[in-house]
Motif scaffolding. Structure first.
Motif, PDB file in Angstrom:
ATOM      1  N   ARG A 270      55.149 -21.239 -97.608  1.00 57.58           N
ATOM      2  CA  ARG A 270      55.178 -21.994 -98.990  1.00 57.58           C
ATOM      3  C   ARG A 270      53.847 -22.010 -99.617  1.00 57.58           C
ATOM      4  O   ARG A 270      53.714 -22.406-100.868  1.00 57.58           O
ATOM      5  CB  ARG A 270      55.192 -23.535 -98.660  1.00 57.58           C
ATOM      6  CG  ARG A 270      56.537 -24.147 -98.368  1.00 57.58           C
ATOM      7  CD  ARG A 270      56.809 -25.444 -98.651  1.00 57.58           C
ATOM      8  NE  ARG A 270      56.130 -25.556-100.177  1.00 57.58           N
ATOM      9  CZ  ARG A 270      55.602 -26.392-100.383  1.00 57.58           C
ATOM     10  NH1 ARG A 270      54.983 -27.414 -99.628  1.00 57.58           N
ATOM     11  NH2 ARG A 270      55.005 -26.502-101.941  1.00 57.58           N
ATOM     12  N   GLY A 271      52.898 -20.866 -99.173  1.00 53.44           N
ATOM     13  CA  GLY A 271      51.853 -20.608 -99.945  1.00 53.44           C
ATOM     14  C   GLY A 271      50.657 -21.875 -99.883  1.00 53.44           C
ATOM     15  O   GLY A 271      49.954 -21.794-100.794  1.00 53.44           O
ATOM     16  N   VAL A 272      50.775 -22.603 -98.844  1.00 51.47           N
ATOM     17  CA  VAL A 272      49.892 -23.737 -98.739  1.00 51.47           C
ATOM     18  C   VAL A 272      48.825 -23.490 -97.800  1.00 51.47           C
ATOM     19  O   VAL A 272      49.088 -22.892 -96.682  1.00 51.47           O
ATOM     20  CB  VAL A 272      50.746 -25.063 -98.319  1.00 51.47           C
ATOM     21  CG1 VAL A 272      49.608 -26.279 -98.128  1.00 51.47           C
ATOM     22  CG2 VAL A 272      51.491 -25.436 -99.414  1.00 51.47           C
ATOM     23  N   SER A 273      47.649 -23.744 -98.078  1.00 55.14           N
ATOM     24  CA  SER A 273      46.651 -23.848 -96.959  1.00 55.14           C
ATOM     25  C   SER A 273      46.466 -24.806 -96.073  1.00 55.14           C
ATOM     26  O   SER A 273      46.149 -25.914 -96.558  1.00 55.14           O
ATOM     27  CB  SER A 273      45.242 -23.180 -98.015  1.00 55.14           C
ATOM     28  OG  SER A 273      44.287 -23.249 -97.061  1.00 55.14           O
ATOM     29  N   LEU A 274      46.663 -24.492 -94.974  1.00 57.11           N
ATOM     30  CA  LEU A 274      46.489 -25.642 -94.120  1.00 57.11           C
ATOM     31  C   LEU A 274      45.237 -25.470 -93.141  1.00 57.11           C
ATOM     32  O   LEU A 274      45.283 -24.325 -92.496  1.00 57.11           O
ATOM     33  CB  LEU A 274      47.705 -25.512 -92.645  1.00 57.11           C
ATOM     34  CG  LEU A 274      47.768 -26.540 -91.875  1.00 57.11           C
ATOM     35  CD1 LEU A 274      47.696 -27.995 -92.314  1.00 57.11           C
ATOM     36  CD2 LEU A 274      48.808 -26.429 -90.704  1.00 57.11           C
ATOM     37  N   ALA A 275      44.225 -26.143 -93.030  1.00 50.31           N
ATOM     38  CA  ALA A 275      43.088 -26.035 -92.330  1.00 50.31           C
ATOM     39  C   ALA A 275      42.643 -27.316 -91.400  1.00 50.31           C
ATOM     40  O   ALA A 275      43.340 -28.238 -91.509  1.00 50.31           O
ATOM     41  CB  ALA A 275      41.915 -25.667 -93.107  1.00 50.31           C
ATOM     42  N   VAL A 276      41.892 -27.165 -90.559  1.00 55.37           N
ATOM     43  CA  VAL A 276      41.263 -28.074 -89.694  1.00 55.37           C
ATOM     44  C   VAL A 276      39.770 -28.408 -89.995  1.00 55.37           C
ATOM     45  O   VAL A 276      38.956 -27.241 -90.072  1.00 55.37           O
ATOM     46  CB  VAL A 276      41.664 -27.910 -88.201  1.00 55.37           C
ATOM     47  CG1 VAL A 276      40.948 -28.950 -87.247  1.00 55.37           C
ATOM     48  CG2 VAL A 276      43.040 -27.834 -87.762  1.00 55.37           C
ATOM     49  N   HIS A 277      39.503 -29.567 -90.051  1.00 54.15           N
ATOM     50  CA  HIS A 277      38.107 -29.707 -90.323  1.00 54.15           C
ATOM     51  C   HIS A 277      37.539 -30.644 -89.110  1.00 54.15           C
ATOM     52  O   HIS A 277      37.991 -31.590 -88.974  1.00 54.15           O
ATOM     53  CB  HIS A 277      37.822 -30.670 -91.638  1.00 54.15           C
ATOM     54  CG  HIS A 277      38.000 -29.829 -92.918  1.00 54.15           C
ATOM     55  ND1 HIS A 277      37.356 -30.026 -93.995  1.00 54.15           N
ATOM     56  CD2 HIS A 277      38.591 -28.433 -93.094  1.00 54.15           C
ATOM     57  CE1 HIS A 277      37.562 -29.037 -94.890  1.00 54.15           C
ATOM     58  NE2 HIS A 277      38.255 -28.224 -94.511  1.00 54.15           N
ATOM     59  N   THR A 278      36.511 -30.056 -88.612  1.00 50.58           N
ATOM     60  CA  THR A 278      35.768 -30.931 -87.659  1.00 50.58           C
ATOM     61  C   THR A 278      34.378 -31.452 -87.922  1.00 50.58           C
ATOM     62  O   THR A 278      33.989 -31.271 -89.081  1.00 50.58           O
ATOM     63  CB  THR A 278      35.769 -30.047 -86.374  1.00 50.58           C
ATOM     64  OG1 THR A 278      35.588 -30.970 -85.383  1.00 50.58           O
ATOM     65  CG2 THR A 278      34.953 -28.836 -86.420  1.00 50.58           C
ATOM     66  N   HIS A 279      33.969 -32.153 -86.929  1.00 55.29           N
ATOM     67  CA  HIS A 279      32.493 -32.718 -87.274  1.00 55.29           C
ATOM     68  C   HIS A 279      31.557 -32.614 -86.086  1.00 55.29           C
ATOM     69  O   HIS A 279      31.810 -33.312 -85.037  1.00 55.29           O
ATOM     70  CB  HIS A 279      33.062 -34.226 -87.440  1.00 55.29           C
ATOM     71  CG  HIS A 279      31.983 -35.083 -87.457  1.00 55.29           C
ATOM     72  ND1 HIS A 279      31.800 -36.456 -87.445  1.00 55.29           N
ATOM     73  CD2 HIS A 279      30.455 -35.111 -87.442  1.00 55.29           C
ATOM     74  CE1 HIS A 279      30.669 -37.092 -87.337  1.00 55.29           C
ATOM     75  NE2 HIS A 279      29.795 -36.417 -87.481  1.00 55.29           N
ATOM     76  N   VAL A 280      30.933 -31.468 -86.342  1.00 58.42           N
ATOM     77  CA  VAL A 280      29.983 -31.099 -85.111  1.00 58.42           C
ATOM     78  C   VAL A 280      28.500 -31.342 -85.687  1.00 58.42           C
ATOM     79  O   VAL A 280      28.102 -30.660 -86.656  1.00 58.42           O
ATOM     80  CB  VAL A 280      30.240 -29.830 -84.610  1.00 58.42           C
ATOM     81  CG1 VAL A 280      29.333 -29.460 -83.348  1.00 58.42           C
ATOM     82  CG2 VAL A 280      31.552 -29.638 -84.319  1.00 58.42           C
ATOM     83  N   ASN A 281      27.479 -32.121 -84.881  1.00 61.54           N
ATOM     84  CA  ASN A 281      26.300 -32.061 -85.424  1.00 61.54           C
ATOM     85  C   ASN A 281      25.028 -31.459 -84.598  1.00 61.54           C
ATOM     86  O   ASN A 281      24.001 -31.460 -85.123  1.00 61.54           O
ATOM     87  CB  ASN A 281      25.819 -33.867 -85.362  1.00 61.54           C
ATOM     88  CG  ASN A 281      26.795 -34.530 -86.499  1.00 61.54           C
ATOM     89  OD1 ASN A 281      27.333 -33.844 -87.437  1.00 61.54           O
ATOM     90  ND2 ASN A 281      27.179 -35.663 -86.005  1.00 61.54           N
TER      91      ASN A 281
END
Ligand code: SF4
Length: 462
Positions: A270-281
């Motif tokens: 569908r031309g959609v961007s699927l990303a995963v965002h994480t949280h590393v400190n």
């Protein structure tokens, strides 16, 4: 030849040996790689913490954790073995090493870390410091920016971070903070979110968050994302999961990876961007298992895995720490460094927060080492404004530690507010970082302004 301020060296990632911890001495590799084993062996209380460390740590350490939980903690304890194992990663932990460890400092808070008395909370700190609930279009759906929304699907995570911005809603109540609860049933809440997005074609970008989406049964997450993919106007979908680092075993489960592959294929078609965002400190959190999980997601077609860390005093608020982390993410795990947020103005967080001046210096010091696309922006999430790059400040009183910010869009609650774009919005440095004149000014404000409440009143104010 003079040395560079930061000398880059490529480093191999290391999975610390969990068998150095008494409670995990007999744990097999298969058990360690099992998401179910990790979830059922999380540390949620003092008894379980003792079960992991036993006599390695002094009684004073356990008492310090207990005092924090009984006192000012805004989040209850929940630390997966994977995260415990990254504390003091290269040695058998001692009490002194644990107290100094950057991951311990935010995942396993102790009372002695916090600033005493009223110094522990800024007078303008508040629960829901970003006023997300005020901007809920429907329950859990924050419509703050013109083209994007935050969908809070659930209020739990596989791990609880001491500094959590959503301390108002996320996790179990603590003695200091009774938590807000969603009122709608999950299925009704998600249905209401999808209905709102179908009726609001100006929104093109949805951050699917919580909490942490790793705590949703995957079929529920898949159904919600599939619902988003049916909405013509949605072009970006970002799934927020600290568990990619805290519990990578979750994302490595075959059914999860296969499901992500289905969603990624559908998004791509569908031309959609699927990303995963994480949280590393902290760099030490980026282990081979984290890299394996991130690369497994990329391999099934997720467009990108990005990191949104939080800038925390005592954890990562130095250029070397941040660059070490960024290179570990980028080189070791194919995770793109994206943002570092300044820690928000929640109660009892003053020992974690740094001044805007410090954040500006750090942004300066990060520039030029990483590829441009992977150079993280350090941002201040200004109440009622949203994310601003730290150098966008309009005016900055360094003595009182008050920065003033402008904005170029109306949030969901300002559609009829003619002055919203002309106002200046304030953000506050931690008072302990100010010169004496500034600290005295704030002390005087506290005595004469009843609006400036104490930390205790703040925490109980809902
Ligand atoms: S993972 Fe995110 S939402 Fe969950 S406790 Fe940590 S900061 Fe809060």
């Amino acid at each position: 030849m003079l040395e560079q301020p930061y000398e880059y060296t490529a480093r191999d990632l290391v999975e610390p040996d969990w068998r150095r911890l008494p409670g995990f001495a007999d744990v097999s590799t298969d058990e360690w790689r099992s998401a179910q084993w990790q979830r059922s062996h999380c540390v949620k209380n003092l008894r379980q913490l003792r079960g992991v460390y036993g006599d390695l740590l002094d009684e004073s350490f356990y008492a310090d954790v207990e005092a924090d939980q009984a006192g000012r903690a805004t989040m209850s304890l929940l630390v997966p073995p994977q995260m415990l194992n990254t504390m003091v990663p290269a040695a058998v932990p001692t009490t002194a090493a644990m107290l100094a460890d950057p991951v311990r400092r935010y995942m396993l808070p102790v009372a002695s870390d916090r600033l005493p008395g009223d110094d522990g909370s800024h007078p303008h700190a508040s629960r829901d410091s970003l006023h997300e609930h005020e901007m809920w279009a429907v329950e859990g759906l924050t419509h703050r920016y013109p083209t994007k929304v935050l969908a809070e699907l659930l209020s739990t995570c596989p791990q609880y971070c001491g500094h959590c911005t959503r301390m108002d809603l996320v996790g179990n109540s603590t003695p200091a903070v009774p938590k807000l609860r969603f009122e709608l049933k999950p299925v009704d809440r998600q249905g209401a979110m999808l209905a709102y997005l179908r009726a609001t074609p100006g929104v093109r970008d949805v951050v699917v968050s919580g909490g942490d989406v790793a705590n949703l049964p995957f079929r529920n997450l898949e159904a919600f994302v599939a619902g988003l993919l049916e909405i013509e106007s949605i072009r970006d979908i970002r799934l927020a999961s600290k568990a990619l680092m805290g519990l990578p075993q979750h994302w490595l489960q075959p059914e999860v990876i296969e499901g992500m592959g289905r969603l990624a294929a559908s998004a791509r078609a569908r031309g959609v961007s699927l990303a995963v965002h994480t949280h590393v400190n902290a760099a030490q959190s980026v282990t081979p298992l984290v890299a394996e999980a991130a690369r497994a997601l990329l391999a099934v077609g997720v467009r990108d895995v990005r990191n949104q860390g939080v800038l925390l005093g005592g954890v990562n608020a130095g250029a070397r720490q941040l660059l070490d982390l960024c290179f570990a993410l980028l080189d070791g795990a194919s995770i793109t460094p994206y943002y570092f947020y300044m820690c928000d103005m929640i109660p009892s967080a003053e020992h974690w927060r740094v001044s805007l001046a410090t954040a500006q210096t750090l942004q300066h010091d990060l520039m030029g080492y990483l590829p441009g696309f992977a150079t993280p922006r350090i941002v201040c999430d200004v109440p009622y404004v949203g994310k601003r790059w730290v150098h966008q400040v309009a005016e900055y009183d360094r003595v009182r530690g008050i920065s003033y910010w402008t904005k170029n869009y109306r949030t969901g609650i300002e559609r009829t507010d003619a002055d919203a774009l002309d106002r200046r919005y304030a953000y506050y440095d931690p008072i302990a970082t100010l010169p004496a004149e500034g600290r005295e000014w704030w002390a005087a404000q506290r005595t004469k302004d009843p609006v400036l409440r104490t930390a205790r009143e703040l925490a109980a104010s809902r």
